[in-house]
Design an enzyme around this catalytic site. Structure first.
Site, PDB file in Angstrom:
ATOM      1  N   SER A  24       0.856  -1.190   0.000  1.00 43.27           N
ATOM      2  CA  SER A  24       0.000   0.000   0.000  1.00 43.27           C
ATOM      3  C   SER A  24       0.887   1.234   0.000  1.00 43.27           C
ATOM      4  O   SER A  24       2.051   1.180   0.419  1.00 43.27           O
ATOM      5  CB  SER A  24      -0.879  -0.005   1.249  1.00 43.27           C
ATOM      6  OG  SER A  24      -1.520   1.248   1.437  1.00 43.27           O
TER       7      SER A  24
ATOM      8  N   TYR B  43      -1.327  -0.763  10.527  1.00 46.50           N
ATOM      9  CA  TYR B  43      -1.414  -1.054   9.093  1.00 46.50           C
ATOM     10  C   TYR B  43      -0.215  -0.461   8.346  1.00 46.50           C
ATOM     11  O   TYR B  43       0.420  -1.149   7.539  1.00 46.50           O
ATOM     12  CB  TYR B  43      -2.719  -0.488   8.541  1.00 46.50           C
ATOM     13  CG  TYR B  43      -2.958  -0.807   7.083  1.00 46.50           C
ATOM     14  CD1 TYR B  43      -3.420  -2.061   6.702  1.00 46.50           C
ATOM     15  CD2 TYR B  43      -2.741   0.149   6.092  1.00 46.50           C
ATOM     16  CE1 TYR B  43      -3.658  -2.356   5.370  1.00 46.50           C
ATOM     17  CE2 TYR B  43      -2.978  -0.137   4.760  1.00 46.50           C
ATOM     18  CZ  TYR B  43      -3.434  -1.389   4.400  1.00 46.50           C
ATOM     19  OH  TYR B  43      -3.660  -1.686   3.072  1.00 46.50           O
TER      20      TYR B  43
ATOM     21  N   LYS C 212       2.721  -2.620   6.326  1.00 45.80           N
ATOM     22  CA  LYS C 212       3.001  -2.491   4.895  1.00 45.80           C
ATOM     23  C   LYS C 212       4.444  -2.054   4.644  1.00 45.80           C
ATOM     24  O   LYS C 212       5.079  -2.495   3.673  1.00 45.80           O
ATOM     25  CB  LYS C 212       2.018  -1.518   4.249  1.00 45.80           C
ATOM     26  CG  LYS C 212       0.580  -2.016   4.247  1.00 45.80           C
ATOM     27  CD  LYS C 212       0.439  -3.384   3.579  1.00 45.80           C
ATOM     28  CE  LYS C 212      -1.008  -3.843   3.485  1.00 45.80           C
ATOM     29  NZ  LYS C 212      -1.156  -5.161   2.831  1.00 45.80           N
TER      30      LYS C 212
END
Length: 256
Positions: free
Chosen positions: A148, A161, A165
């Site tokens: 991402s 998150y 990533k």
């Protein structure tokens, strides 16, 4: 393969005779990738934690399905071994991922550990099993993990998150260096907000989505099939010298 011959590949059947393992294949980008790979001739092995989602997928394309909770390391290893021992796996797509929305000061150790387990540790475990098989066969191969832009851009409420990533991108670079000598290419795709069921719960409110859209020159979010096509490129012979890359699929978000 001769690059000139690679240019003559029939795009409609470019993965014919090849087996691709896709995690997180029940929804979103993983689902779109499973459809595209099957459309282009691949035999799809689909992993998801939801049997319902896998049942829906198997009514759409011919595929082998395995239900597994990727937060469980032992179960993840068992599933990867089951797939890789049953048939040679030519290509791997690590697409499974979760997000836990929490302000940084309220982020819990439990949610951080869960996010890292699914988004990073599971990708490592499955890639190890896949790579061992490819190296033993001497066939080379390709791994694409779905990362991402959050790997490079801090996003409020996404501490775990974003960390996961960034870790996935770093892991990919190490794999690219170590596995490249065996002819295995390893890359990531790094999309901006992609309109998956997971993203809908975060970005469905105009108050949240408007500022993000304003930073994207193309003025829209990404569709899952657009990410799937980027994944297919990185799996294909067209990208035969692309290794260790994090490919932005962001409409120009990071160019601004």
């Amino acid at each position: 393969m001769n690059p000139e011959k690679a240019m003559n590949v029939d795009r409609n059947r470019e993965f014919a005779g090849r087996t691709v393992l896709i995690t997180g294949a029940g929804k979103g980008i993983g689902y779109a990738t499973a459809l595209l790979m099957a459309e282009r001739g691949a035999h799809v092995v689909a992993l998801s934690r939801s049997q319902t989602d896998l049942d829906a997928l198997s009514t759409t394309i011919p595929c082998k399905t395995i239900t597994v909770d990727l937060a469980d390391a032992a179960a993840t290893l068992a599933a990867a071994q089951q797939v890789c021992e049953a048939q040679p796996v030519d290509l791997l797509v690590n697409c499974a991922g979760i997000v836990e929305l929490e302000p940084f000061l309220e982020a819990s150790v439990a949610s951080f550990d869960l996010t890292m387990a699914v988004n990073v540790r599971a990708a490592m475990i499955i890639a190890q099993e896949y790579a061992r098989g490819a190296i033993a066969r001497g066939t080379g191969g390709a791994i694409v993990s779905v990362s991402s832009i959050a790997a490079q851009v801090g996003t409020p409420l996404h501490a775990a998150y974003c960390a996961s990533k960034a870790a996935l991108d770093a892991l990919t670079r190490v794999m690219a260096v170590e596995l490249g000598v065996h002819g295995i290419r390893v890359n990531t795709v790094n999309p901006v907000v992609t309109l998956t069921p997971m993203a809908e719960k975060v970005w469905s409110e105009p108050a949240k989505s408007a500022p993000m859209l304003a930073r994207i020159p193309l003025q829209r979010f990404v569709q899952p099939d657009e990410v799937a096509r980027a994944i297919a490129y990185l799996l294909s012979r067209d990208s035969s010298m692309v290794n260790g890359v994090s490919l932005a699929v962001d409409g120009g978000f990071q160019a601004g």
